[in-house]
Write an enzyme that holds these catalytic residues in place. Structure first.
Site, PDB file in Angstrom:
ATOM      1  N   HIS A 191       6.402  32.261 -97.983  1.00 57.17           N
ATOM      2  CA  HIS A 191       7.335  32.623 -96.917  1.00 57.17           C
ATOM      3  C   HIS A 191       8.539  31.720 -96.794  1.00 57.17           C
ATOM      4  O   HIS A 191       9.595  32.149 -96.371  1.00 57.17           O
ATOM      5  CB  HIS A 191       6.579  32.861 -95.610  1.00 57.17           C
ATOM      6  CG  HIS A 191       5.950  34.196 -95.662  1.00 57.17           C
ATOM      7  ND1 HIS A 191       4.734  34.394 -96.260  1.00 57.17           N
ATOM      8  CD2 HIS A 191       6.430  35.418 -95.345  1.00 57.17           C
ATOM      9  CE1 HIS A 191       4.478  35.691 -96.256  1.00 57.17           C
ATOM     10  NE2 HIS A 191       5.480  36.336 -95.704  1.00 57.17           N
ATOM     11  N   GLU A 433       0.123  47.713-100.508  1.00 57.06           N
ATOM     12  CA  GLU A 433       0.165  46.346-101.042  1.00 57.06           C
ATOM     13  C   GLU A 433      -1.205  45.839-101.460  1.00 57.06           C
ATOM     14  O   GLU A 433      -1.363  44.682-101.834  1.00 57.06           O
ATOM     15  CB  GLU A 433       0.836  45.391-100.056  1.00 57.06           C
ATOM     16  CG  GLU A 433       0.327  45.460 -98.639  1.00 57.06           C
ATOM     17  CD  GLU A 433       1.101  44.529 -97.684  1.00 57.06           C
ATOM     18  OE1 GLU A 433       1.878  43.695 -98.141  1.00 57.06           O
ATOM     19  OE2 GLU A 433       0.896  44.651 -96.466  1.00 57.06           O
ATOM     20  N   CYS A 504       9.482  47.177-100.169  1.00 56.16           N
ATOM     21  CA  CYS A 504      10.056  46.068 -99.415  1.00 56.16           C
ATOM     22  C   CYS A 504       9.647  44.731-100.012  1.00 56.16           C
ATOM     23  O   CYS A 504       9.937  43.684 -99.461  1.00 56.16           O
ATOM     24  CB  CYS A 504       9.695  46.167 -97.942  1.00 56.16           C
ATOM     25  SG  CYS A 504       7.921  46.253 -97.664  1.00 56.16           S
TER      26      CYS A 504
HETATM   27  C1  PEP Z   1       4.937  42.375 -99.545  1.00 56.51           C
HETATM   28  O1  PEP Z   1       3.766  42.001 -99.572  1.00 56.51           O
HETATM   29  O2  PEP Z   1       5.565  42.762-100.550  1.00 56.51           O
HETATM   30  C2  PEP Z   1       5.687  42.324 -98.281  1.00 56.51           C
HETATM   31  C3  PEP Z   1       6.887  42.819 -98.192  1.00 56.51           C
HETATM   32  O3  PEP Z   1       5.100  41.727 -97.205  1.00 56.51           O
HETATM   33  P1  PEP Z   1       4.979  40.142 -96.984  1.00 56.51           P
HETATM   34  O4  PEP Z   1       5.833  39.464 -98.042  1.00 56.51           O
HETATM   35  O5  PEP Z   1       5.455  39.857 -95.611  1.00 56.51           O
HETATM   36  O6  PEP Z   1       3.531  39.903 -97.176  1.00 56.51           O
HETATM   37 MG    MG Z   2       2.665  41.791 -97.757  1.00 61.57          MG
END
Ligand code: PEP
Ligand code: MG
Length: 585
Positions: A191, A433, A504
């Site tokens: 993150h 995912e 995403c």
């Molecule tokens: C992903 O897992 O690709 C996603 C967009 O969610 P995060 O990165 O917040 O887990």
């Molecule tokens: Mg994710």
């Protein structure tokens, strides 16, 4: 000159002074003291212990009042360390016998203490090392007469150097003061990396030894695109990097587009390019870079870095603010994805052996409908005043989706009874995912309004690679044939059931992969705002029919290296002189 190589997490160049936070904040030097100084040093030790005890007791009292007695008890282990006579006696004996300064004696005794605990065969006691290191930092702060580090008080622009930054720390960084970020741990989709990319701050993660080599005030160069940090005698290369920095700044200015633009290929296939946000500060960037709305609003950042939970009103205000600003475009609000590498301090989420496989995201929400419902009500209310869609993370099978939808329905009924406005036909999306969701996408598509593929997680789960672990980062391959097959089949399943499908995950913001995904037929690309203009320009330079054929050929290769090589060759052939600028920079 020293060159450290890490994982390129966010492009761009930063040149400036390092500001080290966390573990290496104290440079503890051994100093011989005279016989007369012994009593002063012992007095300093006692004073530091008393002050730390006072600080902790106050903290314990406050936390107990705010969160209840059980939470306050966390500090008991800390207090016990401060009162440990064996430890204190050991420090005093070192000062007296070895005639050394208190800081050094203290750190030596603490090291002995933690080394002993680490050798024990008792999980609980081994875990106490974290408490001891925490308390040791507090005492050292007193000895060095330092205040607890508050990044909000930074007076000058710096490059943050840390072992790790928690999501809440990253989220609360003063953006105008941070030139770059450098961390020992983490991968491209941890993150810290995601937020740095969103904010357009150059960052390198997974350097492993950055905090060992870099000290506060060192002048360093960060090349976020190459994943390289330079320190020491950097004068020789300073000019070269200043040039690179000004090229980046210039380019960043040029690609800013004032208004939202449609995106279509040369043969007129339209796709949507939207932006991922996690912080309200990023909203202006969405418009600045011309994204068609928000394809992923990571709401967990409202929940992090605080002791209480945001109530319905607070959440509603946050969501409606985004919805109104984005209107007439839509915002896809993802319900909280707590767990993995994003932890809440309240309600105490227990530490888990495998957090990425544990009590995370929708699993947490379904187990805590009290928390989930507050968020769903806030999202629904915001849907009354803007174009809002809702999306559930980490769905692993149809039952979870049904359960989440059922709770959403309950919230709708409640709001209706209360006479509150909301969008009764709010679109419901499923994040794909988890491999099991990808493999049952045909089932999930029948009960979803849209899909958004979260490749950050899908890659880690299908390749069994912890996305935040730099040691296995070399295995984290978006173009791995296993990942490509999953992504392609999810897109096909969605289309067969007449729903649109977006992505995403960070993968779709990378030019090489974006062209492949375009060829697979992806409908929506949602990425960090600074990536939007470049990907749009790339897509507008391609023909759908041509990349479709390329994608069909690419999926037949057996390794990601072969796929990438092939994609590069094909794109170089098509884009000619624009290839470097659109694909490689
Ligand atoms: C992903 O897992 O690709 C996603 C967009 O969610 P995060 O990165 O917040 O887990
Ligand atoms: Mg994710």
């Amino acid at each position: 000159m020293i060159k450290l190589k890490g994982i390129a997490a966010s492009g761009g160049v930063a040149i400036g002074k390092a500001y080290c936070i966390g573990r290496e904040e104290f440079s503890i030097i051994k100093r011989k003291i005279s016989h007369e100084e012994i009593s002063t040093e012992i007095y300093r030790l006692e004073e530091a212990l008393i002050e730390t005890r006072r600080e902790l007791t106050n903290l314990q009292k406050r936390i107990s009042e705010e969160l209840g007695f059980a939470h306050g008890k966390i500090f008991e282990a800390h207090l016990l360390v401060l009162e440990d006579r064996v430890l204190i006696e050991d420090i005093i004996q070192q000062i007296k016998n070895k005639k050394i300064n208190v800081e050094y004696a203290f750190s030596q005794s603490i090291k002995k203490y933690t080394d002993t605990l680490l050798r024990l065969d008792d999980e609980y006691l081994r875990e106490r090392v974290v408490d001891i290191e925490d308390i040791s930092r507090r005492v050292l702060r007193k000895l060095f007469k330092q205040e607890a580090i508050s990044l909000q008080d930074l007076k000058e622009k710096v490059i943050i150097v840390a072992h790790d930054l928690s999501p809440s720390q990253t989220a609360s960084l003063p953006k105008d003061k941070v030139l770059g970020i450098v961390t020992d741990v983490g991968g491209r989709t941890s993150h810290t990396a995601i937020i740095a990319r969103s904010l357009g701050i150059p960052a390198i993660v997974g350097l492993e030894v950055a905090t060992k080599h870099i000290k506060s005030q060192d002048k360093i160069i960060v090349d976020g695109s190459e994943g390289v940090v330079l320190l020491g005698h950097i004068d020789k290369v300073l000019k070269e990097y200043q040039g690179k920095l000004s090229r980046y700044t210039k380019e960043a200015k040029i690609i800013h587009v004032p208004k939202i633009l449609k995106t279509a290929t040369l043969d007129n296939k339209e796709v949507t390019i939207s932006a991922n946000i996690e912080l309200p500060e990023e909203l202006p960037l969405v418009a600045e870079f011309g994204a068609e709305g928000v394809g992923l609003y990571r709401t967990e950042f409202i929940f992090l870095g605080r002791r209480d939970l945001p109530n319905e009103e607070e959440q509603y205000k946050a969501y409606v603010n985004v919805a109104k600003k984005i209107k007439p475009y839509s915002v896809i609000i993802r319900t909280i994805d707590i767990g993995g590498d994003k932890f809440l301090s309240q309600p105490q989420v227990p530490k888990e052996m495998s957090p990425f496989l544990g009590w995370r995201a929708i699993r947490f929400c379904l187990a805590r409908p009290d928390i989930f419902k507050v968020q769903l009500r806030a999202i629904l209310r915001a849907s009354g005043e803007g174009n809002v869609k809702v999306m559930f993370p980490m769905i692993s099978g149809i039952e979870e989706l049904r359960e989440a939808k059922k709770i959403l329905e309950d919230c709708k009924k409640e709001l209706k009874k209360e006479g509150q406005e909301f969008d009764e036909t709010i679109a419901i999306g499923t994040m794909i995912e988890v491999p099991s969701a990808a493999l049952t996408a045909d089932v999930l598509a029948q009960e979803s309004d849209f899909f958004s593929i979260g490749t950050n997680d899908l890659i880690q789960y299908s390749l069994a690679v912890d996305r935040a672990n730099e040691k296995v980062a070399y295995l984290y391959e978006p173009a791995h044939p296993a990942v490509l097959r999953l992504v392609k089949s999810v897109i096909e399943d969605a289309h067969q059931h007449h729903i649109w499908v977006g992505m995403c995950g960070e993968m779709c913001g990378e030019a090489l992969f974006a062209s492949l995904l375009l060829g697979f037929g992806l409908d929506e690309f949602s990425m960090p705002p600074p990536r939007v203009s470049k990907i749009r320009e790339l897509i507008k330079s391609l023909k759908f029919e041509e990349v479709k054929a390329i994608a069909e050929a690419a999926i037949k290769f057996s390794t990601s290296k072969e796929v990438e090589k092939y994609l590069q060759e094909e794109l170089r052939r098509i884009l000619k002189d624009d290839f470097e600028r659109l694909v490689m920079v």
